[in-house]
Design an enzyme around this catalytic site. Sequence first.
Site, PDB file in Angstrom:
ATOM      1  N   ASN A   9      98.152   0.454  36.481  1.00 58.31           N
ATOM      2  CA  ASN A   9      96.884   0.171  37.160  1.00 58.31           C
ATOM      3  C   ASN A   9      96.320   1.512  37.636  1.00 58.31           C
ATOM      4  O   ASN A   9      96.783   2.063  38.633  1.00 58.31           O
ATOM      5  CB  ASN A   9      97.141  -0.770  38.349  1.00 58.31           C
ATOM      6  CG  ASN A   9      95.886  -1.023  39.170  1.00 58.31           C
ATOM      7  OD1 ASN A   9      94.782  -0.631  38.779  1.00 58.31           O
ATOM      8  ND2 ASN A   9      96.049  -1.672  40.309  1.00 58.31           N
ATOM      9  N   LYS A  11      93.593   2.091  38.941  1.00 53.61           N
ATOM     10  CA  LYS A  11      92.685   1.953  40.095  1.00 53.61           C
ATOM     11  C   LYS A  11      91.416   2.781  39.838  1.00 53.61           C
ATOM     12  O   LYS A  11      90.990   2.880  38.692  1.00 53.61           O
ATOM     13  CB  LYS A  11      93.407   2.318  41.391  1.00 53.61           C
ATOM     14  CG  LYS A  11      94.732   1.555  41.534  1.00 53.61           C
ATOM     15  CD  LYS A  11      95.372   1.668  42.872  1.00 53.61           C
ATOM     16  CE  LYS A  11      96.666   0.846  42.886  1.00 53.61           C
ATOM     17  NZ  LYS A  11      97.347   0.865  44.173  1.00 53.61           N
ATOM     18  N   HIS A  98      94.511  -8.342  43.379  1.00 56.20           N
ATOM     19  CA  HIS A  98      95.234  -7.176  43.917  1.00 56.20           C
ATOM     20  C   HIS A  98      94.984  -7.112  45.424  1.00 56.20           C
ATOM     21  O   HIS A  98      93.889  -7.438  45.892  1.00 56.20           O
ATOM     22  CB  HIS A  98      94.752  -5.899  43.230  1.00 56.20           C
ATOM     23  CG  HIS A  98      95.639  -4.733  43.525  1.00 56.20           C
ATOM     24  ND1 HIS A  98      95.586  -4.052  44.710  1.00 56.20           N
ATOM     25  CD2 HIS A  98      96.632  -4.163  42.795  1.00 56.20           C
ATOM     26  CE1 HIS A  98      96.517  -3.097  44.706  1.00 56.20           C
ATOM     27  NE2 HIS A  98      97.157  -3.140  43.551  1.00 56.20           N
ATOM     28  N   GLU A 100      94.320  -4.767  47.281  1.00 55.24           N
ATOM     29  CA  GLU A 100      93.150  -3.949  47.662  1.00 55.24           C
ATOM     30  C   GLU A 100      91.868  -4.768  47.537  1.00 55.24           C
ATOM     31  O   GLU A 100      90.943  -4.627  48.328  1.00 55.24           O
ATOM     32  CB  GLU A 100      93.112  -2.687  46.789  1.00 55.24           C
ATOM     33  CG  GLU A 100      94.224  -1.722  47.191  1.00 55.24           C
ATOM     34  CD  GLU A 100      94.770  -0.868  46.051  1.00 55.24           C
ATOM     35  OE1 GLU A 100      94.111  -0.768  45.003  1.00 55.24           O
ATOM     36  OE2 GLU A 100      95.876  -0.299  46.236  1.00 55.24           O
ATOM     37  N   GLU A 170     103.629  -7.602  44.718  1.00 52.85           N
ATOM     38  CA  GLU A 170     103.390  -6.256  45.228  1.00 52.85           C
ATOM     39  C   GLU A 170     103.357  -6.296  46.758  1.00 52.85           C
ATOM     40  O   GLU A 170     102.304  -6.590  47.350  1.00 52.85           O
ATOM     41  CB  GLU A 170     102.045  -5.725  44.728  1.00 52.85           C
ATOM     42  CG  GLU A 170     101.952  -5.604  43.227  1.00 52.85           C
ATOM     43  CD  GLU A 170     100.901  -4.588  42.808  1.00 52.85           C
ATOM     44  OE1 GLU A 170     101.257  -3.653  42.091  1.00 52.85           O
ATOM     45  OE2 GLU A 170      99.734  -4.716  43.228  1.00 52.85           O
ATOM     46  N   GLY A 176     101.502   2.538  47.342  1.00 53.32           N
ATOM     47  CA  GLY A 176     100.981   3.873  47.605  1.00 53.32           C
ATOM     48  C   GLY A 176     101.622   4.550  48.807  1.00 53.32           C
ATOM     49  O   GLY A 176     101.145   5.588  49.260  1.00 53.32           O
ATOM     50  N   SER A 216     104.998   1.550  44.710  1.00 50.99           N
ATOM     51  CA  SER A 216     105.751   2.814  44.666  1.00 50.99           C
ATOM     52  C   SER A 216     106.878   2.796  43.632  1.00 50.99           C
ATOM     53  O   SER A 216     107.934   3.394  43.829  1.00 50.99           O
ATOM     54  CB  SER A 216     106.291   3.172  46.053  1.00 50.99           C
ATOM     55  OG  SER A 216     105.214   3.400  46.951  1.00 50.99           O
TER      56      SER A 216
END
Length: 257
Positions: A9, A11, A98, A100, A170, A176, A216
């Site tokens: 991904n 992003k 996701h 985010e 996730e 991250g 991560s």
Amino acid sequence: MRKKIVAGNWKMNLTREQGTILISEVVNMVHDEVNSRVQVVLCMPFPYLGFAKKLFQSQANIALGAQNCHEKPAGAYTGEVSAPILRSFEVDYVILGHSERREYFKETDAVLAEKVRQVLANGMTPIFCCGESLELRQSGDYIGFVKQQLTDGLFHLSAEDFGKIVIAYEPIWAIGTGLTASAEQAQEMHAALREHIAAHYGAAVASHTTLLYGGSCNAKNAPELFACPDVDGGLIGGASLKSREFVNICKSFPAQG
Ligand code: 13P
């Protein structure tokens, strides 16, 4: 169908030139080094979708992915991209839900349920993301929370359609941050999700569902994560922007896998 999948991904990263170099490096390394039974998916920003697939050449185990789509098939939604548009650019996979997007764009499970419908109706595979915050993990009922995300976002589907879904767990606290879930934490959640799916759709559907881990994940920790019996691969953020690292992750499955 339960597959071994590693999805990158990207992003909102990489300009056209940088992305084009990354694609060609990944294509060459995957061709030379990655078992053809591992499905590699590159989920890139929308503008790439028009030309990226040509760069995969005849590399059958690399698929094209998008990172989102709108829940309506067409209409006056300036700035949005629909599932039929994605399909017309030969997109194979679409990341949905996701964390985010859930956080910054307020996507709810009800909207995600519509997006899932759209992606399936257009012959693509949703990669449905779920996962808990640090606060929820510390509060204790993190498993119940993630199960509920599946119930709300996916359990409206028929068993046949559910069988076409890929799920990515996730944990938000691992995205991250450099804080990966341990293999035990990943396996605990994946096993619980598989049981949850079995309770709703039956054991056969559950055992055929691909469950990815994301957060991560890198070439160092992937072998231990991918060795877990209920972890079928990964959804990779930062490490998917480096060709050598990403391809090493694609090679991290146990030998018999
Ligand atoms: P990182 O691998 O950068 O933690 O991101 C994970 C992720 O969000 C993939 O979708």
